[in-house]
Write a protein that holds these residues in place. Sequence first.
Motif, PDB file in Angstrom:
ATOM      1  N   VAL A   1       0.867  -1.179   0.000  1.00 11.66           N
ATOM      2  CA  VAL A   1       0.000   0.000   0.000  1.00 11.66           C
ATOM      3  C   VAL A   1       0.902   1.226   0.000  1.00 11.66           C
ATOM      4  CG1 VAL A   1      -1.733   1.291   1.315  1.00 11.66           C
ATOM      5  CG2 VAL A   1      -1.816  -1.205   1.269  1.00 11.66           C
ATOM      6  N   ILE A   2       0.580   2.186  -0.841  1.00 10.57           N
ATOM      7  CA  ILE A   2       1.338   3.431  -0.852  1.00 10.57           C
ATOM      8  C   ILE A   2       0.373   4.609  -0.738  1.00 10.57           C
ATOM      9  CG2 ILE A   2       3.411   2.609  -2.010  1.00 10.57           C
ATOM     10  CD1 ILE A   2       2.303   3.615  -4.626  1.00 10.57           C
ATOM     11  N   TYR A   3       0.872   5.678  -0.173  1.00 11.57           N
ATOM     12  CA  TYR A   3       0.061   6.846   0.126  1.00 11.57           C
ATOM     13  C   TYR A   3       0.617   8.061  -0.601  1.00 11.57           C
ATOM     14  CZ  TYR A   3      -1.238   3.684   3.855  1.00 11.57           C
ATOM     15  OH  TYR A   3      -1.661   2.576   4.548  1.00 11.57           O
ATOM     16  N   LYS A   4      -0.260   8.789  -1.251  1.00  7.81           N
ATOM     17  CA  LYS A   4       0.130  10.072  -1.825  1.00  7.81           C
ATOM     18  C   LYS A   4      -0.169  11.105  -0.749  1.00  7.81           C
ATOM     19  CE  LYS A   4      -0.640  13.287  -5.607  1.00  7.81           C
ATOM     20  NZ  LYS A   4      -1.473  13.601  -6.781  1.00  7.81           N
ATOM     21  N   GLN A   5       0.879  11.784  -0.295  1.00  7.75           N
ATOM     22  CA  GLN A   5       0.743  12.752   0.780  1.00  7.75           C
ATOM     23  C   GLN A   5       1.106  14.136   0.266  1.00  7.75           C
ATOM     24  OE1 GLN A   5       3.147  10.596   3.687  1.00  7.75           O
ATOM     25  NE2 GLN A   5       1.294   9.611   4.486  1.00  7.75           N
ATOM     26  N   TYR A   6       0.605  15.138   0.952  1.00  7.73           N
ATOM     27  CA  TYR A   6       0.716  16.516   0.468  1.00  7.73           C
ATOM     28  C   TYR A   6       1.141  17.453   1.582  1.00  7.73           C
ATOM     29  CZ  TYR A   6      -0.754  21.003  -1.510  1.00  7.73           C
ATOM     30  OH  TYR A   6      -0.802  22.293  -1.963  1.00  7.73           O
ATOM     31  N   CYS A   7       2.095  18.328   1.256  1.00  7.34           N
ATOM     32  CA  CYS A   7       2.552  19.363   2.180  1.00  7.34           C
ATOM     33  C   CYS A   7       1.919  20.686   1.767  1.00  7.34           C
ATOM     34  CB  CYS A   7       4.080  19.483   2.147  1.00  7.34           C
ATOM     35  SG  CYS A   7       4.711  20.853   3.145  1.00  7.34           S
ATOM     36  N   PRO A   8       0.994  21.230   2.575  1.00  4.55           N
ATOM     37  CA  PRO A   8       0.354  22.491   2.196  1.00  4.55           C
ATOM     38  C   PRO A   8       1.305  23.692   2.237  1.00  4.55           C
ATOM     39  CG  PRO A   8      -0.358  21.803   4.382  1.00  4.55           C
ATOM     40  CD  PRO A   8       0.471  20.686   3.828  1.00  4.55           C
ATOM     41  N   MET A   9       2.345  23.612   3.032  1.00  5.67           N
ATOM     42  CA  MET A   9       3.282  24.739   3.104  1.00  5.67           C
ATOM     43  C   MET A   9       4.153  24.823   1.851  1.00  5.67           C
ATOM     44  SD  MET A   9       4.345  24.847   7.094  1.00  5.67           S
ATOM     45  CE  MET A   9       5.142  26.423   6.909  1.00  5.67           C
ATOM     46  N   GLU A  10       4.574  23.683   1.340  1.00  9.54           N
ATOM     47  CA  GLU A  10       5.419  23.644   0.135  1.00  9.54           C
ATOM     48  C   GLU A  10       4.591  23.483  -1.138  1.00  9.54           C
ATOM     49  OE1 GLU A  10       8.802  24.077  -0.132  1.00  9.54           O
ATOM     50  OE2 GLU A  10       8.749  24.598   1.989  1.00  9.54           O
ATOM     51  N   LYS A  11       3.324  23.094  -0.957  1.00 11.18           N
ATOM     52  CA  LYS A  11       2.418  22.841  -2.091  1.00 11.18           C
ATOM     53  C   LYS A  11       2.986  21.758  -3.014  1.00 11.18           C
ATOM     54  CE  LYS A  11       0.228  27.389  -2.029  1.00 11.18           C
ATOM     55  NZ  LYS A  11       0.530  27.671  -0.679  1.00 11.18           N
ATOM     56  N   LYS A  12       3.497  20.682  -2.388  1.00 11.77           N
ATOM     57  CA  LYS A  12       4.078  19.561  -3.113  1.00 11.77           C
ATOM     58  C   LYS A  12       3.636  18.256  -2.471  1.00 11.77           C
ATOM     59  CE  LYS A  12       8.259  22.033  -4.478  1.00 11.77           C
ATOM     60  NZ  LYS A  12       9.719  22.101  -4.324  1.00 11.77           N
ATOM     61  N   SER A  13       3.599  17.230  -3.302  1.00 16.86           N
ATOM     62  CA  SER A  13       3.221  15.892  -2.847  1.00 16.86           C
ATOM     63  C   SER A  13       4.428  14.976  -2.806  1.00 16.86           C
ATOM     64  CB  SER A  13       2.165  15.299  -3.784  1.00 16.86           C
ATOM     65  OG  SER A  13       0.975  16.032  -3.719  1.00 16.86           O
ATOM     66  N   TRP A  14       4.239  13.823  -2.166  1.00 16.60           N
ATOM     67  CA  TRP A  14       5.229  12.749  -2.168  1.00 16.60           C
ATOM     68  C   TRP A  14       4.507  11.432  -1.970  1.00 16.60           C
ATOM     69  CZ3 TRP A  14       4.353  15.753   2.115  1.00 16.60           C
ATOM     70  CH2 TRP A  14       4.130  15.115   3.328  1.00 16.60           C
ATOM     71  N   ILE A  15       5.212  10.346  -2.196  1.00  9.68           N
ATOM     72  CA  ILE A  15       4.674   9.005  -2.021  1.00  9.68           C
ATOM     73  C   ILE A  15       5.302   8.434  -0.754  1.00  9.68           C
ATOM     74  CG2 ILE A  15       4.472   6.689  -3.049  1.00  9.68           C
ATOM     75  CD1 ILE A  15       3.119   9.024  -4.617  1.00  9.68           C
ATOM     76  N   SER A  16       4.487   7.747   0.046  1.00 11.70           N
ATOM     77  CA  SER A  16       4.980   7.154   1.286  1.00 11.70           C
ATOM     78  C   SER A  16       4.502   5.721   1.418  1.00 11.70           C
ATOM     79  CB  SER A  16       4.493   7.974   2.484  1.00 11.70           C
ATOM     80  OG  SER A  16       4.982   7.401   3.692  1.00 11.70           O
ATOM     81  N   GLU A  17       5.280   4.932   2.120  1.00 10.82           N
ATOM     82  CA  GLU A  17       4.903   3.560   2.439  1.00 10.82           C
ATOM     83  C   GLU A  17       4.141   3.486   3.753  1.00 10.82           C
ATOM     84  OE1 GLU A  17       9.062   4.055   4.266  1.00 10.82           O
ATOM     85  OE2 GLU A  17       7.756   5.063   2.844  1.00 10.82           O
ATOM     86  N   SER A  18       3.966   4.627   4.399  1.00  6.43           N
ATOM     87  CA  SER A  18       3.326   4.697   5.712  1.00  6.43           C
ATOM     88  C   SER A  18       2.244   5.764   5.723  1.00  6.43           C
ATOM     89  CB  SER A  18       4.394   5.034   6.762  1.00  6.43           C
ATOM     90  OG  SER A  18       3.794   5.324   7.995  1.00  6.43           O
ATOM     91  N   ALA A  19       1.164   5.478   6.414  1.00  4.78           N
ATOM     92  CA  ALA A  19       0.105   6.482   6.556  1.00  4.78           C
ATOM     93  C   ALA A  19       0.570   7.639   7.449  1.00  4.78           C
ATOM     94  CB  ALA A  19      -1.159   5.841   7.135  1.00  4.78           C
ATOM     95  N   ALA A  20       1.556   7.380   8.298  1.00  6.45           N
ATOM     96  CA  ALA A  20       2.100   8.428   9.166  1.00  6.45           C
ATOM     97  C   ALA A  20       2.869   9.432   8.310  1.00  6.45           C
ATOM     98  CB  ALA A  20       3.020   7.812  10.214  1.00  6.45           C
ATOM     99  N   ILE A  21       2.654  10.694   8.577  1.00  6.21           N
ATOM    100  CA  ILE A  21       3.313  11.759   7.817  1.00  6.21           C
ATOM    101  C   ILE A  21       4.756  11.921   8.286  1.00  6.21           C
ATOM    102  CG2 ILE A  21       3.286  14.239   7.269  1.00  6.21           C
ATOM    103  CD1 ILE A  21       0.915  12.702   6.049  1.00  6.21           C
TER     104      ILE A  21
END
Length: 169
Positions: free
Chosen positions: A126-146
């Motif tokens: 399972v992979i998660y697309k996560q988003y940083c509102p301060m940088e306005k950029k996303s990344w992919i993570s293997e963990s639901a934890a930010i």
Amino acid sequence: MKTIKYLAAIILFLAANISQASPADVNTAVNNVLRRYLGIKNALAVDNSKTANDEAKKFTAALKEVPVSQMDAKQKATWAKYAEKLRFDGEHIGESTEIAHQREHFGSLSTNIYEVLKAFQSNNMVIYKQYCPMEKKSWISESAAIKNPYLGKKMPDCGVTKETLKAAK
């Protein structure tokens, strides 16, 4: 004599089939690229530019191992669109020890690898697309934890999960 020819034919057949990649090999190679991407992400999340540099070199090496000839038409089209972009950003991260420069390229690397992963649907976790509102950029993570790779130790938990890609069956 017929036995020798028969055995030679079997050996040639097996050698030819062993050297060809199968769709499983494409999936394995793409998951290796993902694993190397996650290494970069995890290094940036703890402000470790040296490890990000090393992982980026492994990432670009993993890109070269993806067997394009074994992809289906949709995968080939996706790969043709994104592979050079992935290589470009991976090489820049691998050539730099300036964490700000690495993070700049990591933003576009993340956008592009997400498109590849979504199209291929071959991730083995399972992979998660996560988003940083301060940088306005996303990344992919293997963990639901930010664990924010753009802000690192300064604000490690800044971000939200925007999408979840289930593991391929």
